[in-house]
Design an enzyme around this catalytic site. Structure first.
Site, mmCIF file in Angstrom:
data_model
loop_
_atom_site.group_PDB
_atom_site.id
_atom_site.type_symbol
_atom_site.label_atom_id
_atom_site.label_comp_id
_atom_site.label_asym_id
_atom_site.label_seq_id
_atom_site.Cartn_x
_atom_site.Cartn_y
_atom_site.Cartn_z
ATOM 1 N N ASP A 90 0.787 -1.069 0.022
ATOM 2 C CA ASP A 90 -0.015 0.001 -0.124
ATOM 3 C C ASP A 90 0.882 1.190 0.197
ATOM 4 O O ASP A 90 1.906 1.474 0.920
ATOM 5 C CB ASP A 90 -0.855 -0.015 1.172
ATOM 6 C CG ASP A 90 -1.968 1.035 1.226
ATOM 7 O OD1 ASP A 90 -2.073 1.713 0.530
ATOM 8 O OD2 ASP A 90 -2.996 0.873 2.119
ATOM 9 N N ASP B 117 -2.825 7.238 -3.654
ATOM 10 C CA ASP B 117 -2.982 6.298 -2.556
ATOM 11 C C ASP B 117 -3.356 5.001 -3.384
ATOM 12 O O ASP B 117 -4.573 5.037 -4.081
ATOM 13 C CB ASP B 117 -3.890 6.685 -1.415
ATOM 14 C CG ASP B 117 -3.956 5.646 -0.314
ATOM 15 O OD1 ASP B 117 -3.282 4.494 -0.414
ATOM 16 O OD2 ASP B 117 -4.998 5.827 0.526
ATOM 17 N N HIS C 78 -11.750 6.692 0.922
ATOM 18 C CA HIS C 78 -11.796 8.006 1.526
ATOM 19 C C HIS C 78 -11.591 8.936 0.555
ATOM 20 O O HIS C 78 -10.760 8.713 -0.443
ATOM 21 C CB HIS C 78 -10.754 8.026 2.528
ATOM 22 C CG HIS C 78 -9.578 7.449 2.088
ATOM 23 N ND1 HIS C 78 -8.541 8.263 1.721
ATOM 24 C CD2 HIS C 78 -8.966 6.067 2.194
ATOM 25 C CE1 HIS C 78 -7.502 7.475 1.324
ATOM 26 N NE2 HIS C 78 -7.789 6.287 1.601
ATOM 27 N N HIS D 287 -7.103 11.480 4.371
ATOM 28 C CA HIS D 287 -8.639 10.927 4.857
ATOM 29 C C HIS D 287 -9.258 12.238 4.978
ATOM 30 O O HIS D 287 -9.257 13.033 6.111
ATOM 31 C CB HIS D 287 -8.711 9.937 6.012
ATOM 32 C CG HIS D 287 -7.988 8.864 5.637
ATOM 33 N ND1 HIS D 287 -8.724 7.653 5.919
ATOM 34 C CD2 HIS D 287 -6.724 8.369 5.216
ATOM 35 C CE1 HIS D 287 -7.971 6.521 5.532
ATOM 36 N NE2 HIS D 287 -6.726 7.003 4.929
ATOM 37 N N GLU E 105 -10.819 1.391 -1.601
ATOM 38 C CA GLU E 105 -10.100 0.400 -1.174
ATOM 39 C C GLU E 105 -10.537 -0.905 -0.618
ATOM 40 O O GLU E 105 -10.809 -0.982 0.547
ATOM 41 C CB GLU E 105 -8.931 0.782 -0.343
ATOM 42 C CG GLU E 105 -9.454 1.825 0.729
ATOM 43 C CD GLU E 105 -8.188 1.959 1.587
ATOM 44 O OE1 GLU E 105 -6.962 1.361 1.680
ATOM 45 O OE2 GLU E 105 -8.025 3.421 2.122
ATOM 46 N N GLU F 248 -6.453 -1.252 -4.256
ATOM 47 C CA GLU F 248 -6.801 0.135 -4.252
ATOM 48 C C GLU F 248 -6.365 0.965 -5.328
ATOM 49 O O GLU F 248 -5.161 0.893 -5.738
ATOM 50 C CB GLU F 248 -6.318 0.662 -2.756
ATOM 51 C CG GLU F 248 -6.661 2.221 -2.539
ATOM 52 C CD GLU F 248 -5.889 2.689 -1.340
ATOM 53 O OE1 GLU F 248 -5.020 2.217 -0.854
ATOM 54 O OE2 GLU F 248 -6.681 3.792 -0.696
HETATM 55 CO CO CO Z 1 -6.315 4.555 1.283
#
Ligand code: CO
Length: 298
Positions: free
Chosen positions: A87, A98, A160, A168, A193, A276
């Site tokens: 990640d 992200d 998010h 976030h 995600e 994600e």
């Molecule tokens: Co994330």
């Protein structure tokens, strides 16, 4: 009215850089590779591309769902059969991407159903993103894709919205339906995600994952602390990145304004796969910002 980031091109470049770092990480997660070396290689790739990590490279394994990054003295290596979530976050002046994917160390394919469930959840979820669409439609699509493989989505981890220097931001994108009344807005940047598990579908807090974050600007009164804040702002950072003794002392003095992250463990000790992407809510649907360019896939 649509509210796109004014520096959209920067968000697209951050997405590309994060995607390339993610792929490098996935290739490096092999039997015998030291976890700290892999995390550092991912972060070095981001910096070499002219960006900064938006958070430490997360290399959570097996029943760890998220938020593990190697400690400064972590000597552990990956072993055959480990299920590893790579990640990765990159940012350019606060424009954040992200992105994550899951790899099985050594390629025995024991967890292929789990890995596919997370990826299909991501694909189906992204297909439902468009301006004005209920977030719940994405959540429903994510959950049904995962359940179709006989697995559970993790209900207390969510995608998010992302804003400049805010990983976030206000809006959550749950991985189960019935948990959001929000809609997508054109111009928003959102991370989708899904997490799939063969366990309970909920998480519990584990030990410290070697990641911290400033809750707010600590102000100028302690120059050492102010210097750390200038480096990391309100983004998550690794204890590994604070190497000099005087920096470490400043970090201890800053503890009242720091949030620390525990590793998220699957409550039923299930294994966890994650996929994600960061997407832009475009006029007619999602533009995936963290995809590799077509030329890199050939
Ligand atoms: Co994330």
């Amino acid at each position: 009215m649509a509210r796109y980031p004014e520096d959209l091109d920067r968000w697209r470049r951050a997405g590309r850089i994060a995607a390339e770092a993610r792929e490098l990480g996935l290739r490096r997660v092999v039997p015998g590779a030291r976890r700290r070396d892999v995390a550092e290689a991912i972060e070095a790739r981001i910096r070499d591309a002219g960006a900064e990590p938006a958070f430490p490279a997360n290399l959570s394994r097996n029943n760890e769902a998220a938020h593990y990054t190697p400690s400064p003295d972590d000597e552990a290596v990956f072993v055959e059969g480990d299920l590893v979530k790579v990640d990765v976050g990159a940012h350019l002046d606060g424009a954040i991407a992200d992105t994550a994917d899951t790899v099985e160390v050594g390629g025995s394919r024991r967890w292929e159903n789990l890995v596919r469930a997370a990826r299909e959840g991501l694909r189906e979820g992204i297909a439902h993103v468009r301006p004005g669409a209920p977030v719940d439609e994405v959540s429903r699509a994510v959950a049904s894709a995962i359940r179709a493989r006989g697995l559970k989505p993790i209900s207390d981890l969510t995608g998010h919205s992302i804003e400049r220097y805010l990983l976030h931001a206000g809006k959550a994108v749950p991985n189960v339906p019935g948990a959001s009344a929000a809609t997508f807005e054109e111009g928003e940047v959102v991370a989708i995600e899904p997490f799939a598990t063969n366990g309970e579908g909920r998480i519990a807090n584990g030990p410290f994952g070697n990641i911290a974050r400033f809750r707010r600007d600590p102000g100028p009164s302690d120059p050492g602390v102010a210097e750390l804040f200038a480096r990391f702002r309100t983004l998550p950072f690794a204890v590994r990145w604070v190497a000099r003794p005087e920096e470490q002392a400043a970090l201890r003095r800053a503890r009242r304004v720091l949030q620390t992250y525990p590793v998220f463990l699957e409550r039923g000790h299930g294994f966890v796969a994650q996929a994600e992407h960061t997407v832009l809510v475009g006029p007619s649907g999602a533009e995936v910002l963290s995809a590799l360019p077509a030329s890199a896939l050939a």
